[in-house]
Design an enzyme around this catalytic site. Structure first.
Site, PDB file in Angstrom:
ATOM      1  CE  LYS A   8      47.326  33.987  70.938  1.00 20.56           C
ATOM      2  NZ  LYS A   8      47.021  35.245  71.605  1.00 20.56           N
ATOM      3  NE  ARG A  83      52.584  34.219  72.790  1.00 21.46           N
ATOM      4  CZ  ARG A  83      51.450  33.597  73.183  1.00 21.46           C
ATOM      5  NH1 ARG A  83      51.318  32.300  73.071  1.00 21.46           N
ATOM      6  NH2 ARG A  83      50.465  34.289  73.694  1.00 21.46           N
ATOM      7  NE  ARG A 122      41.811  34.934  79.731  1.00 25.03           N
ATOM      8  CZ  ARG A 122      42.759  34.735  78.841  1.00 25.03           C
ATOM      9  NH1 ARG A 122      42.535  33.977  77.788  1.00 25.03           N
ATOM     10  NH2 ARG A 122      43.942  35.293  78.979  1.00 25.03           N
ATOM     11  NE  ARG A 128      45.450  32.805  81.426  1.00 23.76           N
ATOM     12  CZ  ARG A 128      45.595  32.803  80.110  1.00 23.76           C
ATOM     13  NH1 ARG A 128      44.738  32.130  79.357  1.00 23.76           N
ATOM     14  NH2 ARG A 128      46.589  33.451  79.546  1.00 23.76           N
ATOM     15  NE  ARG A 139      49.141  37.601  78.929  1.00 22.93           N
ATOM     16  CZ  ARG A 139      47.838  37.335  79.058  1.00 22.93           C
ATOM     17  NH1 ARG A 139      47.159  37.810  80.083  1.00 22.93           N
ATOM     18  NH2 ARG A 139      47.223  36.607  78.169  1.00 22.93           N
TER      19      ARG A 139
HETATM   20  P1  B4P Z   1      42.088  34.444  73.538  1.00 22.55           P
HETATM   21  O1  B4P Z   1      42.735  35.484  72.722  1.00 22.55           O
HETATM   22  O2  B4P Z   1      41.568  33.226  72.831  1.00 22.55           O
HETATM   23  O3  B4P Z   1      43.154  34.208  74.639  1.00 22.55           O
HETATM   24  P2  B4P Z   1      44.321  33.165  74.694  1.00 22.55           P
HETATM   25  O4  B4P Z   1      44.304  32.167  73.582  1.00 22.55           O
HETATM   26  O5  B4P Z   1      44.242  32.616  76.048  1.00 22.55           O
HETATM   27  O6  B4P Z   1      45.603  34.016  74.422  1.00 22.55           O
HETATM   28  P3  B4P Z   1      46.676  34.521  75.445  1.00 22.55           P
HETATM   29  O7  B4P Z   1      47.705  35.184  74.605  1.00 22.55           O
HETATM   30  O8  B4P Z   1      46.000  35.315  76.491  1.00 22.55           O
HETATM   31  O9  B4P Z   1      47.246  33.258  76.190  1.00 22.55           O
HETATM   32  P4  B4P Z   1      48.138  32.013  75.791  1.00 22.55           P
HETATM   33  O10 B4P Z   1      47.490  30.876  76.466  1.00 22.55           O
HETATM   34  O11 B4P Z   1      48.387  31.869  74.330  1.00 22.55           O
HETATM   35  O12 B4P Z   1      40.799  34.915  74.356  1.00 22.55           O
HETATM   36  C1  B4P Z   1      40.854  35.854  75.391  1.00 22.55           C
HETATM   37  C2  B4P Z   1      39.458  36.104  75.970  1.00 22.55           C
HETATM   38  O13 B4P Z   1      38.638  36.759  75.016  1.00 22.55           O
HETATM   39  C3  B4P Z   1      38.699  34.841  76.371  1.00 22.55           C
HETATM   40  O14 B4P Z   1      38.060  35.074  77.599  1.00 22.55           O
HETATM   41  C4  B4P Z   1      37.689  34.653  75.272  1.00 22.55           C
HETATM   42  O15 B4P Z   1      36.491  34.023  75.730  1.00 22.55           O
HETATM   43  C5  B4P Z   1      37.402  36.076  74.865  1.00 22.55           C
HETATM   44  N1  B4P Z   1      37.022  36.192  73.474  1.00 22.55           N
HETATM   45  C6  B4P Z   1      37.544  35.515  72.429  1.00 22.55           C
HETATM   46  N2  B4P Z   1      36.958  35.892  71.274  1.00 22.55           N
HETATM   47  C7  B4P Z   1      36.021  36.854  71.612  1.00 22.55           C
HETATM   48  C8  B4P Z   1      35.087  37.657  70.869  1.00 22.55           C
HETATM   49  N3  B4P Z   1      34.992  37.554  69.535  1.00 22.55           N
HETATM   50  N4  B4P Z   1      34.348  38.541  71.549  1.00 22.55           N
HETATM   51  C9  B4P Z   1      34.424  38.663  72.889  1.00 22.55           C
HETATM   52  N5  B4P Z   1      35.285  37.934  73.656  1.00 22.55           N
HETATM   53  C10 B4P Z   1      36.076  37.035  73.015  1.00 22.55           C
HETATM   54  O16 B4P Z   1      49.543  32.371  76.482  1.00 22.55           O
HETATM   55  C11 B4P Z   1      49.654  32.563  77.877  1.00 22.55           C
HETATM   56  C12 B4P Z   1      51.129  32.637  78.282  1.00 22.55           C
HETATM   57  O17 B4P Z   1      51.795  31.362  77.997  1.00 22.55           O
HETATM   58  C13 B4P Z   1      52.009  33.676  77.587  1.00 22.55           C
HETATM   59  O18 B4P Z   1      51.900  34.971  78.151  1.00 22.55           O
HETATM   60  C14 B4P Z   1      53.422  33.044  77.785  1.00 22.55           C
HETATM   61  O19 B4P Z   1      53.909  33.270  79.081  1.00 22.55           O
HETATM   62  C15 B4P Z   1      53.162  31.564  77.632  1.00 22.55           C
HETATM   63  N6  B4P Z   1      53.342  31.133  76.245  1.00 22.55           N
HETATM   64  C16 B4P Z   1      52.364  30.606  75.430  1.00 22.55           C
HETATM   65  N7  B4P Z   1      52.888  30.328  74.221  1.00 22.55           N
HETATM   66  C17 B4P Z   1      54.201  30.685  74.253  1.00 22.55           C
HETATM   67  C18 B4P Z   1      55.255  30.673  73.287  1.00 22.55           C
HETATM   68  N8  B4P Z   1      55.064  30.234  72.045  1.00 22.55           N
HETATM   69  N9  B4P Z   1      56.484  31.126  73.666  1.00 22.55           N
HETATM   70  C19 B4P Z   1      56.699  31.556  74.912  1.00 22.55           C
HETATM   71  N10 B4P Z   1      55.745  31.627  75.865  1.00 22.55           N
HETATM   72  C20 B4P Z   1      54.504  31.195  75.549  1.00 22.55           C
END
Ligand code: B4P
Length: 182
Positions: A8, A83, A122, A128, A139
């Site tokens: 994402k 979410r 990651r 993190r 998660r």
């Molecule tokens: P991503 O999937 O991009 O990870 P993310 O955006 O950080 O999502 P995540 O759900 O983990 O965290 P968020 O910040 O939204 O990428 C993951 C990894 O994969 C990276 O290292 C990337 O480089 C790699 N990657 C990506 N594409 C790839 C590909 N094609 N091939 C290989 N590798 C690839 O949320 C974190 C926390 O914040 C939540 O757990 C919650 O506590 C809180 N939070 C955020 N939004 C919230 C909401 N709306 N409500 C309540 N809590 C919330």
């Protein structure tokens, strides 16, 4: 939308610069506030570290404020929001107030084991607290219970754009661009 590790954040950043809109990542905003030890960061940290969602009232208020910033006036990508069912309802209300609407909900589909492998990779560099294997698996469960059902709700509105999230980030990015409504 997509489970943790679906790409994402990776895709939303690219897409936002492509369309010239604001990239609004609730996770990034929370992490910046945790780093700066703001009141919001202190409220969010214990939930994030445990892999739980931050309470809706905190998240909703933050997004409501962010969507009124100038850079979101023309276009925005919401990354990691909504979410929960409550967040969907709140977003509907915010958008109605702003006279705005969602053009689409991009759903990234990735094999469950690939998700774990990406996040473990990651974890080697991210620092993190929620990138330990135990929390990563938790998660994924939280996503399945709380967030996956939202796809059905948005599907009923006919706005979901499902994209294969396997392969390189560039390949996935191209698929998204190809799938966007013209
Ligand atoms: P991503 O999937 O991009 O990870 P993310 O955006 O950080 O999502 P995540 O759900 O983990 O965290 P968020 O910040 O939204 O990428 C993951 C990894 O994969 C990276 O290292 C990337 O480089 C790699 N990657 C990506 N594409 C790839 C590909 N094609 N091939 C290989 N590798 C690839 O949320 C974190 C926390 O914040 C939540 O757990 C919650 O506590 C809180 N939070 C955020 N939004 C919230 C909401 N709306 N409500 C309540 N809590 C919330």
């Amino acid at each position: 939308m997509g489970p943790p590790g679906a790409g994402k954040g990776t895709q939303a950043a690219t897409l936002a610069s492509l369309i010239g809109g604001a990239h609004i990542s609730t996770g990034d905003i929370f992490r910046a506030n945790v780093d700066q030890q703001t009141e919001l960061g202190q409220a969010a940290q214990r939930y994030m570290d445990a892999g739980e969602y931050v309470p809706d009232e905190i998240t909703n208020a933050m997004v409501k404020d962010r969507l009124t910033h100038d850079d979101a006036r023309e276009a925005f990508i919401l990354d990691g929001y909504p979410r929960t069912v409550d967040q969907v309802d709140t977003l509907d209300g915010i958008l109605a107030e702003l006279g705005s609407k969602l053009d689409g909900v991009i759903s990234l589909v990735v094999d469950p084991e690939e998700l774990i492998q990406r996040l473990l990779k990651r974890a080697e560099t991210s620092g993190r607290a929620d990138d330990t294997e135990e929390v990563i698996r938790h998660r994924q469960e939280v996503y399945t219970q709380e967030t996956a059902p939202l796809l059905e709700a948005y599907g009923n509105r006919g706005v979901v754009i499902e994209v294969d999230g396997m392969g390189s980030a560039d390949e996935v990015g191209q698929r998204i661009v190809d799938a966007l409504p013209r």
